[in-house]
Design a protein around this motif. Structure first.
Motif, PDB file in Angstrom:
ATOM      1  N   GLY A 190      38.330  26.496  27.334  1.00 59.11           N
ATOM      2  CA  GLY A 190      39.316  27.062  28.246  1.00 59.11           C
ATOM      3  C   GLY A 190      40.614  27.401  27.537  1.00 59.11           C
ATOM      4  O   GLY A 190      41.243  28.438  27.810  1.00 59.11           O
ATOM      5  N   GLU A 191      41.011  26.545  26.602  1.00 58.20           N
ATOM      6  CA  GLU A 191      42.222  26.820  25.828  1.00 58.20           C
ATOM      7  C   GLU A 191      41.976  27.921  24.805  1.00 58.20           C
ATOM      8  O   GLU A 191      42.792  28.843  24.646  1.00 58.20           O
ATOM      9  N   ALA A 245      39.847  30.377  24.710  1.00 56.77           N
ATOM     10  CA  ALA A 245      39.493  31.710  25.201  1.00 56.77           C
ATOM     11  C   ALA A 245      40.668  32.463  25.825  1.00 56.77           C
ATOM     12  O   ALA A 245      40.514  33.644  26.157  1.00 56.77           O
ATOM     13  N   ARG A 246      41.808  31.815  25.954  1.00 56.27           N
ATOM     14  CA  ARG A 246      42.963  32.513  26.543  1.00 56.27           C
ATOM     15  C   ARG A 246      43.356  33.699  25.668  1.00 56.27           C
ATOM     16  O   ARG A 246      43.523  33.568  24.477  1.00 56.27           O
ATOM     17  N   GLY A 247      43.505  34.850  26.303  1.00 51.83           N
ATOM     18  CA  GLY A 247      43.888  36.046  25.564  1.00 51.83           C
ATOM     19  C   GLY A 247      42.728  36.761  24.903  1.00 51.83           C
ATOM     20  O   GLY A 247      42.933  37.773  24.223  1.00 51.83           O
ATOM     21  N   CYS A 248      41.518  36.258  25.089  1.00 55.94           N
ATOM     22  CA  CYS A 248      40.348  36.894  24.470  1.00 55.94           C
ATOM     23  C   CYS A 248      39.750  37.960  25.385  1.00 55.94           C
ATOM     24  O   CYS A 248      39.937  37.936  26.605  1.00 55.94           O
ATOM     25  N   ASP A 249      39.020  38.866  24.772  1.00 56.92           N
ATOM     26  CA  ASP A 249      38.343  39.945  25.505  1.00 56.92           C
ATOM     27  C   ASP A 249      36.842  39.700  25.632  1.00 56.92           C
ATOM     28  O   ASP A 249      36.158  40.411  26.378  1.00 56.92           O
ATOM     29  N   LEU A 269      37.942  33.720  33.410  1.00 59.96           N
ATOM     30  CA  LEU A 269      38.949  34.594  32.812  1.00 59.96           C
ATOM     31  C   LEU A 269      38.673  36.072  33.087  1.00 59.96           C
ATOM     32  O   LEU A 269      39.484  36.934  32.723  1.00 59.96           O
ATOM     33  N   VAL A 324      33.707  29.620  31.491  1.00 63.01           N
ATOM     34  CA  VAL A 324      35.067  29.892  31.034  1.00 63.01           C
ATOM     35  C   VAL A 324      35.320  31.393  31.006  1.00 63.01           C
ATOM     36  O   VAL A 324      36.365  31.876  31.459  1.00 63.01           O
TER      37      VAL A 324
END
Length: 423
Positions: free
Chosen positions: A95-96, A98-102, A121, A117
């Motif tokens: 969860g941390e 993958a932030r900002g991932c496509d 997102l 996750v």
């Protein structure tokens, strides 16, 4: 495009996603990885961001107190607690990360949290397997740790059943396997999904695999299993280029005689008895020997000018210079030996290693040997002689020309085409 790649396994399972990450970077994309903590510094040495996930697998597989002969054997309650902790930890770390991932790519059947996750997102998720028999099919049985199914054993002595009876039995075995996986992970998975505002899933493995999984295995060595019930994307194994030179002492050993046989069981456990058996067999057929210590500390039984013990080295450079490769049957080592055009002897220990042992035997490029604890000097002598035959050497060389050399490049380009428009 920012891509998160996750692989929870040994070095052989981390290396392919590292190869993919480097290929994505070469195309101008950004990649970060979630891998076990024992591989964190190795991944970071390539200039990639790394998020440690799961336990230190090397420490665990080396055994209690660092003794490979004393593996950790959890009780049923410990297994239950481990399953709960595994799922919760994955949700936290992924969860941390993958932030900002496509895009999220999860490799290996233990990617319990990755799809959830990505779903939370609102980004795509791709599952990748290392072996076709990861996927349920009526054509073969499920893989179980340390328990080879007769389907994967040498043909001699097999109990033969009608194809229709085999398929019915395999379907029942896959249902049992799915039930066991759900008992271990489903409740906790759905609890964590609820925290993210996601609906519950009915079964863990179909959720993890998706209807369009990827297979990072060579289509000749490990072809897509027909009848698996999913649309599989396969473009070859994901090799990690390694420019490193071989150690000086190994170079001197290689230059000082005929090509030796390579012995190595990677992350599998070893024993002093194994070293004695292997060295005696090699000497009986007149071969020098290289012993790769691995996590099991495999060593030559006694020092001599005809043998050498080594640590981790560049398989790409080494395997083309040996007389044959004796190993545990991991997907990476099997493919590396095939790519080098070498005959193989596989003594499988667990999971897909039985499948790869059967594949090299079927292709006529290797020998399916007994498990390590059942190896004898005589069986190894027989296997080494078979691998020394002109016919098997010729088949191994011919197979090398059919192995796709750039599977990671093909996969990176395909990911960029399919998902790169999001960034």
């Amino acid at each position: 495009m920012n891509v998160l790649l996750s692989s929870i396994g040994t070095r052989g399972e981390v290396q392919p996603v590292l190869a993919l990450a480097l290929e994505l970077r070469a195309l101008g994309h950004h990649a970060s990885l979630c891998v076990p903590p024992n591989d964190e510094h190795w991944v970071e040495s390539f200039g990639l961001r790394c998020f440690p996930i799961g336990p230190d697998l090397e420490k665990g597989l080396r055994g209690a107190g660092g003794d490979p002969a004393k593996p950790f054997k959890p009780t049923p309650e410990q297994r239950r607690q481990l399953g709960v902790a595994t799922v919760r930890h994955q949700f936290q770390v992924l969860g941390e990360a993958a932030r900002g991932c496509d895009l999220v790519v999860g490799a290996g059947a233990l990617q319990i949290a990755a799809r959830s996750v990505a779903e939370a997102l609102g980004i795509p998720y791709v599952f990748a397997a290392y072996c076709p028999v990861t996927f349920p099919s009526p054509e073969y049985p499920p893989l179980k740790m340390g328990i080879p199914h007769p389907q994967w054993l040498p043909a001699i002595g097999r109990v033969r059943r009608s194809p229709s009876r085999e398929r019915r039995r395999f379907r029942l075995l896959w249902k049992d396997e799915a039930r066991s996986f759900n008992e271990a992970f489903l409740v906790t998975l759905n609890e964590e999904r609820a925290k993210l505002g996601l609906t519950a899933v009915d079964s863990v493995k179909p959720h993890i695999f998706t209807e369009r999984p990827w297979l990072c295995a060579d289509p000749v060595l490990a072809p897509d299993a027909s009848g698996a019930g999913v649309q599989i994307v396969q473009a070859g194994a994901w090799f990690l280029p390694d420019p490193s030179a071989l150690p000086d002492d190994l170079e001197r050993f290689l230059a000082n005689g005929e090509p030796p046989v390579y012995f190595g069981f990677g992350s599998m456990r070893g024993s002093q008895r194994t070293g004695r058996v292997l060295l005696e067999a090699a000497r009986a057929v007149g071969l020098r020997a290289i012993f790769s210590r691995g996590w099991g500390n495999l060593e030559a039984a006694d020092a001599g000018s005809d043998c050498i013990s080594i640590g981790d080295v560049n398989h790409e450079r080494l395997f083309v210079r040996v007389a044959g490769v004796v190993h545990h049957g991991g997907a990476g080592t099997t493919t590396a030996a095939a790519r080098a055009g070498q005959p193989q002897i596989i003594a499988p220990h667990m999971y897909d290693q039985f499948y790869f042992a059967r594949r090299v035997q079927t292709l006529g490029v290797g020998v399916y040997a007994p498990r390590r604890e059942h190896l004898t000097v005589n069986t190894m002598i027989s296997a080494l002689r078979k691998c020394s035959s002109a016919d098997m050497k010729a088949r191994a060389r011919a197979l090398a020309n059919r192995i796709i050399p750039n599977g990671a490049t093909i996969a990176a380009e395909r990911l960029a085409r399919e998902f790169g428009g999001r960034s």
